[in-house]
Write an enzyme that holds these catalytic residues in place. Structure first.
Site, PDB file in Angstrom:
ATOM      1  N   ARG A 156       0.867  -1.175   0.000  1.00  0.00           N
ATOM      2  CA  ARG A 156       0.000   0.000   0.000  1.00  0.00           C
ATOM      3  C   ARG A 156       0.908   1.231   0.000  1.00  0.00           C
ATOM      4  O   ARG A 156       2.037   1.178   0.493  1.00  0.00           O
ATOM      5  CB  ARG A 156      -0.894   0.021   1.230  1.00  0.00           C
ATOM      6  CG  ARG A 156      -1.837  -1.173   1.370  1.00  0.00           C
ATOM      7  CD  ARG A 156      -2.637  -1.062   2.658  1.00  0.00           C
ATOM      8  NE  ARG A 156      -3.614  -2.134   2.805  1.00  0.00           N
ATOM      9  CZ  ARG A 156      -3.388  -3.276   3.465  1.00  0.00           C
ATOM     10  NH1 ARG A 156      -2.201  -3.471   4.038  1.00  0.00           N
ATOM     11  NH2 ARG A 156      -4.321  -4.206   3.555  1.00  0.00           N
ATOM     12  N   LYS A 187      -2.881  -2.464   7.656  1.00  0.00           N
ATOM     13  CA  LYS A 187      -4.121  -2.061   8.306  1.00  0.00           C
ATOM     14  C   LYS A 187      -4.315  -2.845   9.596  1.00  0.00           C
ATOM     15  O   LYS A 187      -3.926  -3.999   9.709  1.00  0.00           O
ATOM     16  CB  LYS A 187      -5.306  -2.301   7.369  1.00  0.00           C
ATOM     17  CG  LYS A 187      -5.373  -1.328   6.196  1.00  0.00           C
ATOM     18  CD  LYS A 187      -6.633  -1.535   5.385  1.00  0.00           C
ATOM     19  CE  LYS A 187      -6.753  -0.509   4.267  1.00  0.00           C
ATOM     20  NZ  LYS A 187      -7.979  -0.718   3.451  1.00  0.00           N
ATOM     21  N   HIS A 256      -2.348   2.200  -5.871  1.00  0.00           N
ATOM     22  CA  HIS A 256      -3.115   0.996  -5.563  1.00  0.00           C
ATOM     23  C   HIS A 256      -3.306   0.129  -6.805  1.00  0.00           C
ATOM     24  O   HIS A 256      -3.515  -1.075  -6.682  1.00  0.00           O
ATOM     25  CB  HIS A 256      -4.466   1.374  -4.958  1.00  0.00           C
ATOM     26  CG  HIS A 256      -4.882   0.479  -3.831  1.00  0.00           C
ATOM     27  ND1 HIS A 256      -4.190   0.395  -2.632  1.00  0.00           N
ATOM     28  CD2 HIS A 256      -5.896  -0.419  -3.717  1.00  0.00           C
ATOM     29  CE1 HIS A 256      -4.772  -0.488  -1.837  1.00  0.00           C
ATOM     30  NE2 HIS A 256      -5.800  -0.997  -2.476  1.00  0.00           N
ATOM     31  N   ARG A 259      -0.571  -2.281  -6.742  1.00  0.00           N
ATOM     32  CA  ARG A 259      -0.859  -3.342  -5.757  1.00  0.00           C
ATOM     33  C   ARG A 259      -1.824  -4.356  -6.367  1.00  0.00           C
ATOM     34  O   ARG A 259      -1.639  -5.569  -6.219  1.00  0.00           O
ATOM     35  CB  ARG A 259      -1.442  -2.707  -4.493  1.00  0.00           C
ATOM     36  CG  ARG A 259      -1.848  -3.704  -3.396  1.00  0.00           C
ATOM     37  CD  ARG A 259      -2.222  -2.921  -2.139  1.00  0.00           C
ATOM     38  NE  ARG A 259      -3.021  -3.679  -1.203  1.00  0.00           N
ATOM     39  CZ  ARG A 259      -2.545  -4.487  -0.257  1.00  0.00           C
ATOM     40  NH1 ARG A 259      -1.240  -4.671  -0.161  1.00  0.00           N
ATOM     41  NH2 ARG A 259      -3.348  -5.107   0.578  1.00  0.00           N
ATOM     42  N   HIS A 282      -4.221  -9.154   3.874  1.00  0.00           N
ATOM     43  CA  HIS A 282      -5.669  -9.131   4.053  1.00  0.00           C
ATOM     44  C   HIS A 282      -6.061  -9.978   5.257  1.00  0.00           C
ATOM     45  O   HIS A 282      -5.623 -11.130   5.387  1.00  0.00           O
ATOM     46  CB  HIS A 282      -6.382  -9.688   2.809  1.00  0.00           C
ATOM     47  CG  HIS A 282      -6.354  -8.762   1.637  1.00  0.00           C
ATOM     48  ND1 HIS A 282      -6.608  -9.180   0.347  1.00  0.00           N
ATOM     49  CD2 HIS A 282      -6.126  -7.432   1.561  1.00  0.00           C
ATOM     50  CE1 HIS A 282      -6.520  -8.147  -0.474  1.00  0.00           C
ATOM     51  NE2 HIS A 282      -6.236  -7.077   0.238  1.00  0.00           N
ATOM     52  N   TYR A 291      -9.710 -11.035  -6.642  1.00  0.00           N
ATOM     53  CA  TYR A 291      -8.708 -11.232  -7.691  1.00  0.00           C
ATOM     54  C   TYR A 291      -8.940 -12.509  -8.481  1.00  0.00           C
ATOM     55  O   TYR A 291      -8.433 -12.645  -9.594  1.00  0.00           O
ATOM     56  CB  TYR A 291      -7.301 -11.216  -7.084  1.00  0.00           C
ATOM     57  CG  TYR A 291      -6.952  -9.859  -6.513  1.00  0.00           C
ATOM     58  CD1 TYR A 291      -6.675  -8.782  -7.348  1.00  0.00           C
ATOM     59  CD2 TYR A 291      -6.936  -9.641  -5.134  1.00  0.00           C
ATOM     60  CE1 TYR A 291      -6.388  -7.531  -6.827  1.00  0.00           C
ATOM     61  CE2 TYR A 291      -6.644  -8.395  -4.608  1.00  0.00           C
ATOM     62  CZ  TYR A 291      -6.385  -7.351  -5.455  1.00  0.00           C
ATOM     63  OH  TYR A 291      -6.105  -6.102  -4.952  1.00  0.00           O
TER      64      TYR A 291
END
Length: 313
Positions: A156, A187, A256, A259, A282, A291
């Site tokens: 990120r 995150k 992004h 990414r 994630h 994806y």
């Protein structure tokens, strides 16, 4: 703010709530503007219907939502408006001004999850290897490095600009060249290790060789701008946009997107969804599963172009 919305006056309670969000919750100005517009919509609806906002029933609130539907607003916009309404009534309840939240059971329609946009493999490589400015080798080394880290490791942009040269007490992230990896803080304050491939390491070494020409002596950041301090996310976006235009990319390129390209290309090659989830950081694999849809799109295009039974007569 639209002209129609700007003519609707807020109630005293709504102004107090927005002040609460600004001072206590420290919401961003853009978010406050959107919440202001949402509350003005509610006030305008109640005024037109002759309703008392402090005595609004769930049935009346549902009529307000139906009016928004009639304006053909997008599900995301409806969700934001309802969030603002719901939050205001929750705050009113905390102040003892209402007995119940009439928005509690109202929800916006679910929206289809858009597919992330990714570059093709050839475009991603061309962007990384593009030589934009031979007259400024420091800028060229910086941009090559940031592209390789974004695309080669799936970082990120916040993780990228948070990288330091080495680990210290306040580091959000740091590089470990000898181990060919970077430690990043993602995150939810979750730390993970991401591998640095050969091109990333080469670009990193090229940048480290010239970094001292820009970096201030006490600057711990890996990536710095001409003023010697840590590169910001906006500066990364600007440099990436300029590099993509110079490289003749077919679409607007943002951090992004690289990414997304990392994840899509890795999944196409390996098919290992769980590994891609770990590399992206994630928390839930359902986030990564988008994806697989992107990968299917790619496979469908290959099929349409190459398989005899796919060709139109």
């Amino acid at each position: 703010m639209s002209p129609a919305m700007s003519t609707v006056s807020l109630t005293d309670e709504q102004r107090r709530y927005l002040d609460h969000l600004r001072v206590q919750r420290r919401l961003a100005e853009r978010t406050l503007t959107l919440y202001t517009e949402a509350l003005q919509r509610l006030t305008g609806f109640a005024s037109a219907q002759g309703l008392d906002l402090l005595r609004l029933s769930a049935h009346q609130a549902r009529r307000g939502l139906a009016k928004l539907h009639a304006e053909k607003l997008k599900p995301r916009t409806l969700a934001l408006i309802l969030s603002a309404w719901r939050g205001w009534y929750r705050w009113l309840g905390q102040q003892g001004l209402v007995d119940a939240n009439p928005i509690a059971d109202l929800h916006a329609p679910k929206q289809g999850r858009p597919l992330p946009k990714a570059l093709g493999v050839d475009d991603a490589v061309r962007l990384a290897e593009h030589h934009q400015d031979a007259t400024d080798p420091v800028a060229e080394a910086l941009e090559r490095c940031l592209v390789e880290l974004l695309y080669g490791s799936g970082l990120r942009v916040s993780e990228l600009v948070g990288l330091d040269l080495r680990h210290h007490a306040s580091s959000a992230g740091w590089i470990v060249p000898d181990a060919a990896e970077a430690q990043v803080l993602g995150k939810g304050a979750k730390r993970r290790a991401v591998p640095l491939g050969g091109p990333s390491l080469a670009a990193l070494q090229q940048w480290l060789a010239v970094r001292g020409q820009w970096a201030a002596a006490d600057e711990p950041a890996l990536l710095v701008g001409p003023r010697g301090r840590r590169l910001s996310a906006d500066q990364v976006r600007k440099r990436l946009k300029q590099r993509a235009l110079a490289a003749g990319m077919p679409t607007h390129v943002h951090p992004h997107m690289l990414r997304h390209s990392f994840a899509s290309h890795l999944l196409q090659s390996s098919g290992d969804l769980r590994a891609v989830q770990e590399l992206l950081g994630h928390a839930n694999i359902s986030t990564t599963q988008v994806y697989t849809r992107l990968d299917f799109q790619h496979l469908a295009k290959v099929y349409d172009a190459a398989h005899p039974r796919a060709r139109k007569k």
